[in-house]
Design a protein around this motif. Structure first.
Motif, mmCIF file in Angstrom:
data_model
loop_
_atom_site.group_PDB
_atom_site.id
_atom_site.type_symbol
_atom_site.label_atom_id
_atom_site.label_comp_id
_atom_site.label_asym_id
_atom_site.label_seq_id
_atom_site.Cartn_x
_atom_site.Cartn_y
_atom_site.Cartn_z
ATOM 1 N N SER A 29 1.685 -4.597 9.289
ATOM 2 C CA SER A 29 0.560 -3.836 9.843
ATOM 3 C C SER A 29 0.608 -3.815 11.367
ATOM 4 C CB SER A 29 -0.758 -4.431 9.364
ATOM 5 O OG SER A 29 -1.849 -3.802 9.983
ATOM 6 N N GLY A 30 0.879 -4.954 11.971
ATOM 7 C CA GLY A 30 0.977 -5.020 13.427
ATOM 8 C C GLY A 30 2.131 -4.207 13.976
ATOM 9 N N ALA A 31 3.279 -4.245 13.286
ATOM 10 C CA ALA A 31 4.440 -3.474 13.738
ATOM 11 C C ALA A 31 4.179 -1.973 13.641
ATOM 12 C CB ALA A 31 5.670 -3.856 12.921
ATOM 13 N N GLN A 47 0.669 12.201 14.554
ATOM 14 C CA GLN A 47 1.580 11.247 13.915
ATOM 15 C C GLN A 47 1.081 9.821 14.137
ATOM 16 O OE1 GLN A 47 5.392 12.142 15.576
ATOM 17 N NE2 GLN A 47 5.905 13.595 13.958
ATOM 18 N N ALA A 48 0.509 9.568 15.314
ATOM 19 C CA ALA A 48 -0.040 8.244 15.599
ATOM 20 C C ALA A 48 -1.234 7.946 14.703
ATOM 21 C CB ALA A 48 -0.436 8.160 17.067
ATOM 22 N N VAL A 49 -2.108 8.926 14.500
ATOM 23 C CA VAL A 49 -3.268 8.727 13.629
ATOM 24 C C VAL A 49 -2.802 8.458 12.199
ATOM 25 C CG1 VAL A 49 -5.283 9.878 12.625
ATOM 26 C CG2 VAL A 49 -4.837 10.060 15.063
ATOM 27 N N GLU A 50 -1.789 9.173 11.761
ATOM 28 C CA GLU A 50 -1.234 8.960 10.427
ATOM 29 C C GLU A 50 -0.708 7.529 10.279
ATOM 30 O OE1 GLU A 50 1.963 11.274 7.562
ATOM 31 O OE2 GLU A 50 1.879 11.742 9.679
ATOM 32 N N LEU A 51 0.022 7.057 11.273
ATOM 33 C CA LEU A 51 0.556 5.699 11.209
ATOM 34 C C LEU A 51 -0.535 4.643 11.366
ATOM 35 C CD1 LEU A 51 3.972 5.914 13.049
ATOM 36 C CD2 LEU A 51 3.533 5.528 10.638
ATOM 37 N N PHE A 52 -1.571 4.926 12.150
ATOM 38 C CA PHE A 52 -2.698 3.999 12.227
ATOM 39 C C PHE A 52 -3.358 3.854 10.855
ATOM 40 C CE2 PHE A 52 -3.162 4.533 16.983
ATOM 41 C CZ PHE A 52 -2.882 3.210 17.266
ATOM 42 N N GLY A 53 -3.456 4.957 10.113
ATOM 43 C CA GLY A 53 -4.001 4.896 8.755
ATOM 44 C C GLY A 53 -3.160 4.013 7.854
ATOM 45 N N LEU A 54 -1.842 4.139 7.942
ATOM 46 C CA LEU A 54 -0.964 3.264 7.157
ATOM 47 C C LEU A 54 -1.114 1.815 7.584
ATOM 48 C CD1 LEU A 54 2.387 5.219 6.788
ATOM 49 C CD2 LEU A 54 0.743 4.642 5.018
ATOM 50 N N SER A 55 -1.268 1.599 8.879
ATOM 51 C CA SER A 55 -1.463 0.248 9.383
ATOM 52 C C SER A 55 -2.747 -0.363 8.828
ATOM 53 C CB SER A 55 -1.493 0.259 10.909
ATOM 54 O OG SER A 55 -1.784 -1.013 11.411
ATOM 55 N N CYS A 57 -4.116 0.449 5.982
ATOM 56 C CA CYS A 57 -3.854 0.178 4.563
ATOM 57 C C CYS A 57 -3.114 -1.146 4.386
ATOM 58 C CB CYS A 57 -3.053 1.317 3.941
ATOM 59 S SG CYS A 57 -3.989 2.826 3.688
ATOM 60 N N PHE A 58 -2.107 -1.396 5.206
ATOM 61 C CA PHE A 58 -1.394 -2.671 5.135
ATOM 62 C C PHE A 58 -2.334 -3.830 5.468
ATOM 63 C CE2 PHE A 58 2.605 -0.181 5.713
ATOM 64 C CZ PHE A 58 3.243 -0.628 4.568
ATOM 65 N N LEU A 59 -3.223 -3.625 6.436
ATOM 66 C CA LEU A 59 -4.175 -4.665 6.810
ATOM 67 C C LEU A 59 -5.124 -4.969 5.656
ATOM 68 C CD1 LEU A 59 -5.186 -6.470 9.140
ATOM 69 C CD2 LEU A 59 -6.763 -4.624 9.710
ATOM 70 N N GLY A 60 -5.593 -3.952 4.976
ATOM 71 C CA GLY A 60 -6.454 -4.166 3.812
ATOM 72 C C GLY A 60 -5.713 -4.840 2.674
ATOM 73 N N GLY A 61 -4.425 -4.558 2.559
ATOM 74 C CA GLY A 61 -3.618 -5.202 1.534
ATOM 75 C C GLY A 61 -3.457 -6.688 1.752
ATOM 76 N N CYS A 62 -3.684 -7.159 2.960
ATOM 77 C CA CYS A 62 -3.594 -8.598 3.253
ATOM 78 C C CYS A 62 -4.641 -9.397 2.490
ATOM 79 C CB CYS A 62 -3.794 -8.859 4.745
ATOM 80 S SG CYS A 62 -2.464 -8.288 5.772
ATOM 81 N N TRP A 91 -10.011 -3.556 -0.650
ATOM 82 C CA TRP A 91 -9.887 -2.202 -1.194
ATOM 83 C C TRP A 91 -10.723 -1.209 -0.406
ATOM 84 C CZ3 TRP A 91 -5.818 -1.179 -3.757
ATOM 85 C CH2 TRP A 91 -5.205 -2.159 -4.526
ATOM 86 N N ILE A 92 -11.852 -1.637 0.158
ATOM 87 C CA ILE A 92 -12.645 -0.750 1.018
ATOM 88 C C ILE A 92 -11.868 -0.427 2.291
ATOM 89 C CG2 ILE A 92 -14.728 -0.635 2.441
ATOM 90 C CD1 ILE A 92 -16.145 -2.210 0.192
ATOM 91 N N ILE A 93 -11.225 -1.439 2.881
ATOM 92 C CA ILE A 93 -10.410 -1.214 4.080
ATOM 93 C C ILE A 93 -9.239 -0.297 3.763
ATOM 94 C CG2 ILE A 93 -8.900 -2.357 5.755
ATOM 95 C CD1 ILE A 93 -10.811 -4.780 5.557
ATOM 96 N N ILE A 94 -8.615 -0.474 2.610
ATOM 97 C CA ILE A 94 -7.509 0.403 2.206
ATOM 98 C C ILE A 94 -8.000 1.836 2.057
ATOM 99 C CG2 ILE A 94 -5.925 0.932 0.304
ATOM 100 C CD1 ILE A 94 -5.669 -2.137 -0.082
ATOM 101 N N GLY A 95 -9.193 2.012 1.498
ATOM 102 C CA GLY A 95 -9.760 3.359 1.372
ATOM 103 C C GLY A 95 -10.002 4.014 2.720
ATOM 104 N N LEU A 96 -10.499 3.244 3.682
ATOM 105 C CA LEU A 96 -10.691 3.789 5.031
ATOM 106 C C LEU A 96 -9.346 4.146 5.672
ATOM 107 C CD1 LEU A 96 -13.442 1.386 6.390
ATOM 108 C CD2 LEU A 96 -13.703 3.788 5.756
ATOM 109 N N GLY A 97 -8.341 3.297 5.460
ATOM 110 C CA GLY A 97 -7.009 3.592 5.982
ATOM 111 C C GLY A 97 -6.426 4.849 5.360
#
Length: 112
Positions: A29-31, A47-55, A57-62, A91-97
Protein backbone atom coordinates in the motif's frame (compact mmCIF):
# COMPACT_ATOMS: atom_id res chain seq x y z
CA UNK A 1 -29.69 -35.95 -5.64
CA UNK A 2 -29.15 -32.27 -5.84
CA UNK A 3 -26.19 -30.21 -6.92
CA UNK A 4 -26.48 -27.82 -3.98
CA UNK A 5 -23.17 -26.66 -2.64
CA UNK A 6 -22.22 -27.47 0.89
CA UNK A 7 -21.79 -24.50 3.24
CA UNK A 8 -18.32 -23.06 3.51
CA UNK A 9 -16.15 -24.43 6.24
CA UNK A 10 -14.32 -21.65 8.06
CA UNK A 11 -10.62 -22.31 8.48
CA UNK A 12 -8.93 -21.47 11.78
CA UNK A 13 -6.99 -18.21 11.93
CA UNK A 14 -3.21 -18.40 11.95
CA UNK A 15 -2.12 -15.23 13.73
CA UNK A 16 1.52 -15.28 12.61
CA UNK A 17 0.47 -15.64 8.96
CA UNK A 18 -2.04 -12.81 9.35
CA UNK A 19 0.61 -10.51 10.83
CA UNK A 20 3.13 -11.24 8.07
CA UNK A 21 0.50 -10.90 5.34
CA UNK A 22 -0.91 -7.71 6.87
CA UNK A 23 2.53 -6.12 7.03
CA UNK A 24 3.21 -7.14 3.42
CA UNK A 25 -0.08 -5.55 2.32
CA UNK A 26 0.81 -2.42 4.30
CA UNK A 27 4.19 -2.22 2.53
CA UNK A 28 2.53 -2.71 -0.87
CA UNK A 29 0.00 0.00 0.00
CA UNK A 30 2.79 2.42 0.86
CA UNK A 31 4.72 1.64 -2.32
CA UNK A 32 1.63 2.13 -4.50
CA UNK A 33 0.79 5.40 -2.70
CA UNK A 34 4.38 6.62 -3.23
CA UNK A 35 4.19 5.82 -6.95
CA UNK A 36 0.79 7.54 -7.16
CA UNK A 37 2.24 10.62 -5.49
CA UNK A 38 5.01 10.75 -8.09
CA UNK A 39 2.43 10.45 -10.86
CA UNK A 40 0.45 13.30 -9.26
CA UNK A 41 3.54 15.51 -9.17
CA UNK A 42 4.23 14.55 -12.79
CA UNK A 43 0.82 15.86 -13.87
CA UNK A 44 -0.98 12.54 -14.41
CA UNK A 45 -3.73 13.25 -11.93
CA UNK A 46 -6.32 10.63 -12.94
CA UNK A 47 -3.77 7.82 -13.03
CA UNK A 48 -2.65 8.97 -9.58
CA UNK A 49 -6.23 8.92 -8.27
CA UNK A 50 -6.66 5.42 -9.67
CA UNK A 51 -3.51 4.22 -7.92
CA UNK A 52 -4.49 5.97 -4.68
CA UNK A 53 -7.72 3.95 -4.81
CA UNK A 54 -5.72 0.73 -5.16
CA UNK A 55 -3.50 1.84 -2.31
CA UNK A 56 -6.55 2.34 -0.11
CA UNK A 57 -7.81 -1.14 -1.07
CA UNK A 58 -4.49 -2.68 -0.03
CA UNK A 59 -4.64 -0.69 3.21
CA UNK A 60 -8.12 -2.01 3.96
CA UNK A 61 -6.91 -5.51 3.20
CA UNK A 62 -4.43 -5.19 6.07
CA UNK A 63 -7.28 -5.52 8.58
CA UNK A 64 -8.44 -8.95 7.29
CA UNK A 65 -5.48 -10.02 5.14
CA UNK A 66 -6.01 -13.75 4.67
CA UNK A 67 -9.65 -13.47 3.63
CA UNK A 68 -8.90 -10.49 1.38
CA UNK A 69 -6.25 -12.42 -0.52
CA UNK A 70 -8.33 -15.61 -0.68
CA UNK A 71 -11.34 -13.74 -2.05
CA UNK A 72 -9.21 -11.95 -4.67
CA UNK A 73 -7.76 -15.22 -5.99
CA UNK A 74 -10.16 -17.14 -8.25
CA UNK A 75 -9.24 -20.66 -7.10
CA UNK A 76 -9.43 -20.13 -3.32
CA UNK A 77 -12.86 -18.56 -2.79
CA UNK A 78 -14.05 -21.34 -0.47
CA UNK A 79 -10.97 -21.23 1.78
CA UNK A 80 -11.97 -18.27 3.93
CA UNK A 81 -10.94 -18.09 7.56
CA UNK A 82 -12.65 -16.75 10.64
CA UNK A 83 -12.76 -12.97 10.43
CA UNK A 84 -10.99 -10.81 12.96
CA UNK A 85 -12.38 -7.97 15.04
CA UNK A 86 -11.67 -5.27 12.47
CA UNK A 87 -12.83 -7.13 9.36
CA UNK A 88 -15.92 -4.95 8.85
CA UNK A 89 -13.84 -1.76 9.05
CA UNK A 90 -11.40 -3.26 6.54
CA UNK A 91 -14.17 -4.03 4.07
CA UNK A 92 -15.55 -0.48 4.44
CA UNK A 93 -12.08 0.93 3.68
CA UNK A 94 -11.79 -1.41 0.68
CA UNK A 95 -15.15 -0.15 -0.57
CA UNK A 96 -13.99 3.46 -0.31
CA UNK A 97 -10.78 2.55 -2.15
CA UNK A 98 -12.79 0.85 -4.86
CA UNK A 99 -14.89 4.01 -5.27
CA UNK A 100 -11.76 6.18 -5.61
CA UNK A 101 -10.31 3.66 -8.09
CA UNK A 102 -13.44 3.81 -10.26
CA UNK A 103 -13.46 7.63 -10.20
CA UNK A 104 -9.83 7.65 -11.33
CA UNK A 105 -10.51 5.13 -14.07
CA UNK A 106 -13.51 7.05 -15.38
CA UNK A 107 -11.51 10.29 -15.34
CA UNK A 108 -8.55 8.69 -17.06
CA UNK A 109 -10.65 7.49 -19.97
CA UNK A 110 -12.99 10.51 -20.11
CA UNK A 111 -10.15 13.06 -20.15
CA UNK A 112 -7.24 11.56 -22.10
Amino acid sequence: MSDAQEPRELRPRIVALEIVTGLALLAISGAVANYAFHLWVGGKSFQAVELFGLSICFLGGCLDPINWIWICLPFTRNLIAESGRFAVAGWIIIGLGWLVFVVGMIGKYAHP
